[in-house]
Design a protein around this motif. Structure first.
Motif, PDB file in Angstrom:
ATOM      1  N   SER A   6      19.017  15.210  10.310  1.00 53.09           N
ATOM      2  CA  SER A   6      19.975  15.411  11.401  1.00 53.09           C
ATOM      3  C   SER A   6      20.261  14.070  12.028  1.00 53.09           C
ATOM      4  CB  SER A   6      19.416  16.382  12.440  1.00 53.09           C
ATOM      5  OG  SER A   6      20.330  16.554  13.485  1.00 53.09           O
ATOM      6  N   HIS A   7      21.524  13.778  12.234  1.00 51.71           N
ATOM      7  CA  HIS A   7      21.945  12.458  12.682  1.00 51.71           C
ATOM      8  C   HIS A   7      22.632  12.560  14.031  1.00 51.71           C
ATOM      9  CE1 HIS A   7      23.722   8.427  12.525  1.00 51.71           C
ATOM     10  NE2 HIS A   7      24.872   9.004  12.887  1.00 51.71           N
ATOM     11  N   SER A   8      22.400  11.605  14.900  1.00 52.32           N
ATOM     12  CA  SER A   8      23.110  11.529  16.176  1.00 52.32           C
ATOM     13  C   SER A   8      23.294  10.080  16.553  1.00 52.32           C
ATOM     14  CB  SER A   8      22.326  12.244  17.294  1.00 52.32           C
ATOM     15  OG  SER A   8      21.124  11.546  17.559  1.00 52.32           O
ATOM     16  N   SER A   9      24.303   9.787  17.361  1.00 49.34           N
ATOM     17  CA  SER A   9      24.604   8.436  17.800  1.00 49.34           C
ATOM     18  C   SER A   9      24.313   8.328  19.280  1.00 49.34           C
ATOM     19  CB  SER A   9      26.071   8.121  17.533  1.00 49.34           C
ATOM     20  OG  SER A   9      26.392   6.839  17.985  1.00 49.34           O
ATOM     21  N   VAL A  10      23.399   7.432  19.667  1.00 50.77           N
ATOM     22  CA  VAL A  10      22.997   7.267  21.052  1.00 50.77           C
ATOM     23  C   VAL A  10      23.263   5.833  21.470  1.00 50.77           C
ATOM     24  CG1 VAL A  10      21.114   7.452  22.709  1.00 50.77           C
ATOM     25  CG2 VAL A  10      21.209   8.997  20.760  1.00 50.77           C
ATOM     26  N   GLU A  11      24.264   5.657  22.378  1.00 51.17           N
ATOM     27  CA  GLU A  11      24.609   4.338  22.909  1.00 51.17           C
ATOM     28  C   GLU A  11      24.804   3.326  21.773  1.00 51.17           C
ATOM     29  OE1 GLU A  11      21.743   3.167  25.760  1.00 51.17           O
ATOM     30  OE2 GLU A  11      22.276   4.735  27.191  1.00 51.17           O
ATOM     31  N   SER A  12      25.628   3.719  20.832  1.00 48.94           N
ATOM     32  CA  SER A  12      26.041   2.893  19.681  1.00 48.94           C
ATOM     33  C   SER A  12      24.895   2.591  18.719  1.00 48.94           C
ATOM     34  CB  SER A  12      26.671   1.563  20.151  1.00 48.94           C
ATOM     35  OG  SER A  12      25.673   0.687  20.645  1.00 48.94           O
ATOM     36  N   ASP A  13      23.695   3.114  18.979  1.00 46.60           N
ATOM     37  CA  ASP A  13      22.587   2.943  18.034  1.00 46.60           C
ATOM     38  C   ASP A  13      22.411   4.240  17.254  1.00 46.60           C
ATOM     39  OD1 ASP A  13      22.110   0.395  18.897  1.00 46.60           O
ATOM     40  OD2 ASP A  13      20.678   1.037  20.449  1.00 46.60           O
ATOM     41  N   GLU A  14      22.453   4.148  15.957  1.00 44.44           N
ATOM     42  CA  GLU A  14      22.340   5.340  15.134  1.00 44.44           C
ATOM     43  C   GLU A  14      20.884   5.771  15.047  1.00 44.44           C
ATOM     44  OE1 GLU A  14      24.173   4.697  11.421  1.00 44.44           O
ATOM     45  OE2 GLU A  14      26.219   4.683  12.220  1.00 44.44           O
ATOM     46  N   PHE A  52      22.181  16.052   4.535  1.00 44.70           N
ATOM     47  CA  PHE A  52      22.475  15.310   5.761  1.00 44.70           C
ATOM     48  C   PHE A  52      23.502  16.078   6.604  1.00 44.70           C
ATOM     49  CE2 PHE A  52      25.211  12.395   8.136  1.00 44.70           C
ATOM     50  CZ  PHE A  52      24.265  11.736   8.906  1.00 44.70           C
ATOM     51  N   PHE A  53      23.176  16.271   7.904  1.00 43.80           N
ATOM     52  CA  PHE A  53      24.079  16.949   8.841  1.00 43.80           C
ATOM     53  C   PHE A  53      24.257  16.062  10.076  1.00 43.80           C
ATOM     54  CE2 PHE A  53      22.080  20.379   6.458  1.00 43.80           C
ATOM     55  CZ  PHE A  53      23.171  21.138   6.077  1.00 43.80           C
ATOM     56  N   ASP A  54      25.487  15.823  10.403  1.00 47.45           N
ATOM     57  CA  ASP A  54      25.789  15.022  11.585  1.00 47.45           C
ATOM     58  C   ASP A  54      25.863  15.947  12.812  1.00 47.45           C
ATOM     59  OD1 ASP A  54      26.434  12.999  13.268  1.00 47.45           O
ATOM     60  OD2 ASP A  54      28.516  12.777  12.595  1.00 47.45           O
ATOM     61  N   ARG A  55      24.694  16.460  13.206  1.00 43.49           N
ATOM     62  CA  ARG A  55      24.619  17.389  14.330  1.00 43.49           C
ATOM     63  C   ARG A  55      23.562  16.909  15.319  1.00 43.49           C
ATOM     64  NH1 ARG A  55      29.117  19.894  14.225  1.00 43.49           N
ATOM     65  NH2 ARG A  55      28.220  21.200  15.869  1.00 43.49           N
ATOM     66  N   HIS A  56      23.465  17.576  16.459  1.00 40.45           N
ATOM     67  CA  HIS A  56      22.531  17.190  17.508  1.00 40.45           C
ATOM     68  C   HIS A  56      21.093  17.465  17.049  1.00 40.45           C
ATOM     69  CE1 HIS A  56      20.502  16.978  21.394  1.00 40.45           C
ATOM     70  NE2 HIS A  56      21.608  16.455  21.909  1.00 40.45           N
ATOM     71  N   GLY A  58      18.249  17.397  18.738  1.00 45.36           N
ATOM     72  CA  GLY A  58      17.422  18.177  19.660  1.00 45.36           C
ATOM     73  C   GLY A  58      17.639  19.662  19.504  1.00 45.36           C
ATOM     74  N   VAL A  59      18.883  20.080  19.307  1.00 47.65           N
ATOM     75  CA  VAL A  59      19.178  21.494  19.104  1.00 47.65           C
ATOM     76  C   VAL A  59      18.684  21.938  17.724  1.00 47.65           C
ATOM     77  CG1 VAL A  59      21.028  23.213  18.965  1.00 47.65           C
ATOM     78  CG2 VAL A  59      21.156  21.380  20.660  1.00 47.65           C
ATOM     79  N   PHE A  60      18.810  21.055  16.711  1.00 48.56           N
ATOM     80  CA  PHE A  60      18.401  21.446  15.365  1.00 48.56           C
ATOM     81  C   PHE A  60      16.898  21.726  15.307  1.00 48.56           C
ATOM     82  CE2 PHE A  60      17.040  20.570  11.009  1.00 48.56           C
ATOM     83  CZ  PHE A  60      17.876  21.429  10.316  1.00 48.56           C
ATOM     84  N   ALA A  61      16.137  21.034  16.128  1.00 45.22           N
ATOM     85  CA  ALA A  61      14.696  21.305  16.152  1.00 45.22           C
ATOM     86  C   ALA A  61      14.425  22.746  16.562  1.00 45.22           C
ATOM     87  CB  ALA A  61      14.005  20.331  17.109  1.00 45.22           C
ATOM     88  N   THR A  76      15.942  22.511  27.441  1.00 42.56           N
ATOM     89  CA  THR A  76      16.436  22.291  28.810  1.00 42.56           C
ATOM     90  C   THR A  76      17.199  20.979  28.971  1.00 42.56           C
ATOM     91  OG1 THR A  76      14.294  21.317  29.396  1.00 42.56           O
ATOM     92  CG2 THR A  76      14.605  23.680  29.824  1.00 42.56           C
ATOM     93  N   ASP A  77      17.080  20.063  28.000  1.00 41.39           N
ATOM     94  CA  ASP A  77      17.777  18.792  28.115  1.00 41.39           C
ATOM     95  C   ASP A  77      19.146  18.813  27.449  1.00 41.39           C
ATOM     96  OD1 ASP A  77      16.692  19.108  25.604  1.00 41.39           O
ATOM     97  OD2 ASP A  77      16.278  16.969  25.316  1.00 41.39           O
ATOM     98  N   VAL A  78      19.647  19.998  27.120  1.00 41.14           N
ATOM     99  CA  VAL A  78      20.934  20.146  26.446  1.00 41.14           C
ATOM    100  C   VAL A  78      21.826  21.047  27.295  1.00 41.14           C
ATOM    101  CG1 VAL A  78      22.114  20.992  24.378  1.00 41.14           C
ATOM    102  CG2 VAL A  78      19.917  19.816  24.172  1.00 41.14           C
ATOM    103  N   CYS A  79      23.090  20.691  27.399  1.00 40.46           N
ATOM    104  CA  CYS A  79      24.042  21.498  28.149  1.00 40.46           C
ATOM    105  C   CYS A  79      24.291  22.827  27.434  1.00 40.46           C
ATOM    106  CB  CYS A  79      25.356  20.728  28.302  1.00 40.46           C
ATOM    107  SG  CYS A  79      26.596  21.568  29.306  1.00 40.46           S
ATOM    108  N   GLY A  80      24.518  23.867  28.202  1.00 41.77           N
ATOM    109  CA  GLY A  80      24.693  25.201  27.638  1.00 41.77           C
ATOM    110  C   GLY A  80      25.832  25.314  26.644  1.00 41.77           C
ATOM    111  N   PRO A  81      27.046  24.845  26.987  1.00 40.94           N
ATOM    112  CA  PRO A  81      28.139  24.928  26.009  1.00 40.94           C
ATOM    113  C   PRO A  81      27.838  24.189  24.708  1.00 40.94           C
ATOM    114  CG  PRO A  81      29.016  24.491  28.202  1.00 40.94           C
ATOM    115  CD  PRO A  81      27.522  24.382  28.298  1.00 40.94           C
ATOM    116  N   LEU A  82      27.137  23.040  24.783  1.00 41.24           N
ATOM    117  CA  LEU A  82      26.774  22.316  23.570  1.00 41.24           C
ATOM    118  C   LEU A  82      25.814  23.144  22.721  1.00 41.24           C
ATOM    119  CD1 LEU A  82      26.668  19.808  21.764  1.00 41.24           C
ATOM    120  CD2 LEU A  82      24.877  18.902  23.257  1.00 41.24           C
TER     121      LEU A  82
END
Length: 505
Positions: A6-14, A52-56, A58-61, A76-82
């Motif tokens: 699972s891949h995510s981009s945080v402040e331009s750091d992959e 490979f999935f370009d998804r969040h 934290g949610v994938f866990a 709890t660290d993720v917004c409900g709509p997300l």
């Protein structure tokens, strides 16, 4: 065994997180994206044997944990709509969230409904564009073609002047004038009932005995002996006329009321029947008691004691009413939608309050307005017009609307408790010898139950027996619990509305 990345981009750091699991684990929940993984998919890497999935991540866990344990928890660290969007991507149902996380997860739905309501309230101070105003009035096509008439250009400006207080400086001045007249009208309506601000109503008492009329002096008789000096009281006619002494035969606004009074034993009967008198067209309902002996007097009612409102209040109401008529007429002429304008509760209240002024006009013309005079109470409802100028009041009203379910539940349990405890206290007071029993019927007990459960407790009715006191204690406790339970929900709704309003403004 294979890997899921699972891949995510945080402040331009992959950042990539790898999860390792068995295919049999993903087959536990069929008809989902992970249960249909095949090597033919484009996101499969045969060299690394991973998808490979370009998804969040934290949610994938939590999604992968759902496949393992069958329990879906909300991070709890993720917004409900997300979270809902991620579950929809993986083919999972958001209703499968565990009860321990459901209340935290579903908060965003209340937030979204709140924001939708606030969008309808138009609480922001931003001035709408010319295109938006033209669309509101149906002039959009004429605006695009450059064919707006003089009235089409003027009408939105007048509408904004009276209906959009934040649109311009002139609109703020008009709103201030409107609020000023609303406050003056309500204050005047309240002050004119004060005894110290009323004037006396002079009157002359005419007495007719056996068909022969005799006019008394300006001072009213105070004892029965004075009345007897003018003849027999077999047919006593009381007639109030104007201070000028004009008789009822020549004055159309004076109404004569006849009452029969026996004089067989007037010395043995200290009181005489009460007489209802109408003077100058107004229903007075005077309660007369004619007592024999020294010091007896005629006791008049509240209206006769405190007189009528000062004439200045009428002219204050007249000035205020002129402004309200002008304002209502202008707003009706320039409104974008006449049907919506007429259906608006605030406008209906404004019209009713404006028409109620004419009860005062009828009073001054000598008409009988006893029932119509009570209609003037709608002038107090003019305070609801302040909702057009106060976002806080609109938020409060919509808070009650949002809490309608809790308020309905509160009223239901209150009514249920009132009926139950009124019946219990009625029979409890009859179990013991109780000469001071105040609960003569269950309807009387309903009043006691209402003031007890609402913690008002006037003390006008109280149980005297031990069983009745026990019922009263239970009634008070039930009232506290019944009222206290829904209140936090209402407070929470108001806090949510108010906080989102501050953010949006």
């Amino acid at each position: 065994m294979f890997f899921l990345t699972s891949h995510s981009s945080v402040e331009s750091d992959e950042e990539s997180i790898k999860y390792e699991t068995y295919k049999a684990t993903l087959k536990k929940i069929p008809a989902t994206r992970l249960s249909r993984l095949t090597e033919a998919l484009a996101n499969y890497d045969p060299v690394l044997n991973e998808y490979f999935f370009d998804r969040h991540p934290g949610v994938f866990a939590q999604v992968l944990n759902y496949y393992r344990t069958g329990k879906l928890h909300y991070p709890t660290d993720v917004c409900g709509p997300l979270f809902e969007e991620e579950l929809e991507f993986w083919g999972l149902d958001s209703n499968q969230v565990e009860p321990c996380c459901w209340s935290t997860y579903s908060v965003h739905r209340d937030t979204q409904s709140t924001l939708a309501i606030l969008d309808k309230l138009e609480l922001d101070d931003e001035q709408p564009s010319e295109e938006a105003i033209a669309r509101l009035f149906g002039f959009e096509e004429a605006l695009l073609n450059g064919e707006l008439t003089c009235w089409q250009r003027t009408k939105p400006k007048i509408w904004a002047l009276f209906d959009e207080p934040s649109s311009s400086t002139g609109a703020k001045i008009v709103a201030g004038i409107s609020v000023f007249f609303i406050c003056i009208s309500v204050i005047s309506f309240c002050l004119k009932t004060h005894p110290g601000l009323r004037v006396e109503i002079p009157a002359i008492l005419n007495i007719t005995t056996n068909g022969t009329a005799s006019v008394l002096p300006d001072e009213l008789p105070t004892t029965l002996d004075e009345l007897l000096d003018h003849g027999r009281l077999d047919d006593l006619m009381l007639d109030y006329s104007s201070p000028t002494g004009i008789s009822s035969a020549s004055t159309a606004s004076t109404i004569t009321t006849t009452t029969s009074a026996t004089t067989e034993s007037h010395s043995a009967s200290p009181t005489r029947p009460e007489t209802t008198t109408q003077r100058t067209g107004r229903i007075v309902s005077s309660a007369y008691r004619m007592n024999s002996g020294k010091g007896a007097s005629i006791v008049e009612n509240w209206q006769e004691t405190y007189g009528q409102p000062h004439e200045a209040f009428f002219y204050v109401e007249l000035v205020c009413n002129v402004w309200f008529i002008i304002e209502l007429t202008v707003r009706l002429v320039v409104t974008p939608n006449i049907v919506e304008f007429i259906k608006s509760p605030v406008n209906i209240i404004d019209l009713a309050a404006t028409l109620s002024f004419y009860t005062d006009v009828c009073q001054r013309m000598g008409e009988q307005t006893g029932l119509l005079e009570a209609f003037s109470i709608v002038r107090i409802l003019r305070l609801f017009k302040l909702t057009r100028h106060s976002p806080g009041l609109r938020i409060l009203i919509h808070t009650f609307k949002a809490s309608a379910r809790e308020l309905t539940l509160l009223v239901f349990f209150l009514v249920l408790g009132i009926v139950v405890f009124a019946s219990l206290v009625y029979y409890a007071e009859k179990l013991q010898d109780n000469p001071d029993n105040q609960f003569k019927s269950i309807p009387l007990g309903l009043w006691w139950a209402i003031v007890t459960m609402t913690t008002v407790g006037y003390g006008d009715m109280a149980p005297k027996t031990y069983v009745g006191m026990f019922v009263g204690a239970l009634c008070a406790l039930a009232g506290v619990l019944t009222i206290a339970l829904p209140v936090p929900v209402i407070v929470s709704n108001f806090s949510m509305f108010y906080s989102h309003t501050q953010v949006s403004m």
